[in-house]
Scaffold this motif. Sequence first.
Motif, PDB file in Angstrom:
ATOM      1  N   THR A   1       0.417  -5.906  -1.413  1.00  0.00           N
ATOM      2  CA  THR A   1       0.484  -6.790  -0.257  1.00  0.00           C
ATOM      3  C   THR A   1      -0.481  -6.294   0.810  1.00  0.00           C
ATOM      4  O   THR A   1      -1.195  -7.082   1.429  1.00  0.00           O
ATOM      5  CB  THR A   1       1.926  -6.855   0.290  1.00  0.00           C
ATOM      6  OG1 THR A   1       2.781  -7.299  -0.753  1.00  0.00           O
ATOM      7  CG2 THR A   1       2.031  -7.779   1.482  1.00  0.00           C
ATOM      8  N   PHE A   2      -0.521  -4.981   1.019  1.00  0.00           N
ATOM      9  CA  PHE A   2      -1.456  -4.430   2.006  1.00  0.00           C
ATOM     10  C   PHE A   2      -2.899  -4.779   1.634  1.00  0.00           C
ATOM     11  O   PHE A   2      -3.680  -5.213   2.481  1.00  0.00           O
ATOM     12  CB  PHE A   2      -1.303  -2.907   2.130  1.00  0.00           C
ATOM     13  CG  PHE A   2      -2.328  -2.314   3.062  1.00  0.00           C
ATOM     14  CD1 PHE A   2      -2.128  -2.335   4.428  1.00  0.00           C
ATOM     15  CD2 PHE A   2      -3.512  -1.784   2.573  1.00  0.00           C
ATOM     16  CE1 PHE A   2      -3.092  -1.838   5.298  1.00  0.00           C
ATOM     17  CE2 PHE A   2      -4.472  -1.282   3.425  1.00  0.00           C
ATOM     18  CZ  PHE A   2      -4.261  -1.316   4.791  1.00  0.00           C
TER      19      PHE A   2
ATOM     20  N   ALA B   1      -6.185   4.910   0.198  1.00  0.00           N
ATOM     21  CA  ALA B   1      -5.457   6.036  -0.392  1.00  0.00           C
ATOM     22  C   ALA B   1      -4.270   6.340   0.498  1.00  0.00           C
ATOM     23  O   ALA B   1      -4.396   6.408   1.723  1.00  0.00           O
ATOM     24  CB  ALA B   1      -6.353   7.263  -0.502  1.00  0.00           C
ATOM     25  N   VAL B   2      -3.111   6.512  -0.124  1.00  0.00           N
ATOM     26  CA  VAL B   2      -1.889   6.799   0.614  1.00  0.00           C
ATOM     27  C   VAL B   2      -1.758   8.301   0.769  1.00  0.00           C
ATOM     28  O   VAL B   2      -1.718   9.039  -0.209  1.00  0.00           O
ATOM     29  CB  VAL B   2      -0.652   6.232  -0.127  1.00  0.00           C
ATOM     30  CG1 VAL B   2       0.622   6.549   0.644  1.00  0.00           C
ATOM     31  CG2 VAL B   2      -0.798   4.747  -0.354  1.00  0.00           C
ATOM     32  N   GLY B   3      -1.736   8.754   2.017  1.00  0.00           N
ATOM     33  CA  GLY B   3      -1.520  10.165   2.306  1.00  0.00           C
ATOM     34  C   GLY B   3      -0.067  10.387   2.711  1.00  0.00           C
ATOM     35  O   GLY B   3       0.784   9.513   2.542  1.00  0.00           O
TER      36      GLY B   3
ATOM     37  N   LEU C   1       2.899  -1.504   0.724  1.00  0.00           N
ATOM     38  CA  LEU C   1       2.270  -0.662  -0.291  1.00  0.00           C
ATOM     39  C   LEU C   1       3.091  -0.699  -1.576  1.00  0.00           C
ATOM     40  O   LEU C   1       4.286  -0.985  -1.548  1.00  0.00           O
ATOM     41  CB  LEU C   1       2.168   0.779   0.216  1.00  0.00           C
ATOM     42  CG  LEU C   1       1.220   0.971   1.400  1.00  0.00           C
ATOM     43  CD1 LEU C   1       1.358   2.379   1.960  1.00  0.00           C
ATOM     44  CD2 LEU C   1      -0.215   0.675   1.001  1.00  0.00           C
ATOM     45  N   PRO C   2       2.449  -0.382  -2.706  1.00  0.00           N
ATOM     46  CA  PRO C   2       3.206  -0.351  -3.978  1.00  0.00           C
ATOM     47  C   PRO C   2       4.351   0.642  -3.894  1.00  0.00           C
ATOM     48  O   PRO C   2       4.245   1.685  -3.261  1.00  0.00           O
ATOM     49  CB  PRO C   2       2.182   0.102  -5.011  1.00  0.00           C
ATOM     50  CG  PRO C   2       0.857  -0.061  -4.368  1.00  0.00           C
ATOM     51  CD  PRO C   2       1.064  -0.006  -2.897  1.00  0.00           C
ATOM     52  N   ARG C   3       5.421   0.338  -4.560  1.00  0.00           N
ATOM     53  CA  ARG C   3       6.595   1.205  -4.556  1.00  0.00           C
ATOM     54  C   ARG C   3       6.446   2.320  -5.545  1.00  0.00           C
ATOM     55  O   ARG C   3       5.996   2.263  -6.591  1.00  0.00           O
ATOM     56  CB  ARG C   3       7.867   0.408  -4.869  1.00  0.00           C
ATOM     57  CG  ARG C   3       8.037  -0.796  -3.955  1.00  0.00           C
ATOM     58  CD  ARG C   3       9.037  -0.501  -2.852  1.00  0.00           C
ATOM     59  NE  ARG C   3       9.379  -1.556  -1.959  1.00  0.00           N
ATOM     60  CZ  ARG C   3       8.584  -2.127  -1.076  1.00  0.00           C
ATOM     61  NH1 ARG C   3       7.344  -1.825  -1.018  1.00  0.00           N
ATOM     62  NH2 ARG C   3       9.034  -3.024  -0.240  1.00  0.00           N
TER      63      ARG C   3
END
Length: 183
Positions: free
Chosen positions: A81-82, A143-145, A181-183
């Motif tokens: 979604t993001f 990238a998820v930090g 964000l993806p779970r």
Amino acid sequence: MNLLNTRLVMVAMILSLTFLLAGCGSNKPTSTSRFDVEVDLVAELNKAAQTLLSRTAGLNHSQPVITASFVSVDNMQSSSTFGRQSSEIFATAISQAGVPVKEVKLRDSLFIQENTGELMLSRELRHLSTNHSAQAVAVGTYAVGGTHLYINVRIVRSSDSVILGSHNFSLPINRDIQRMLPR
């Protein structure tokens, strides 16, 4: 007896003052969660799009651009979604800056999957210039930090895959962003 009364009055005053001061306290937690950070996602992404456009050389403002869904650097084959919303906000900002943006959601030149969005395949870039008269494609990765989302956006010329402009930025991950964000 006088000494005892004085002590009782002092104890009563101290207790009264203690209760009075306790009532002035706040029920709010003293520390806030990192997820309570206020982020105006639309404003932040609009600002990033403006920065990207200001750093892009060789973009013809009379020829169209296509935007692709942003993807996770950990999984380039899917978006979120993001990623889809970021692409939409960038398309709006680019269009508002006077660059035509071609809507391609119904076209088959992009790799489109349900719940994924438009993912630009690098081998398709050259075909875009002939099939859709698009001079460039706006692409993004994230990238998820631990506390931040790190985002890279580029405008890539479709005829030869040369990067015309790029911009990196980060956003604090709040509840809204976390849910996109993806779970």
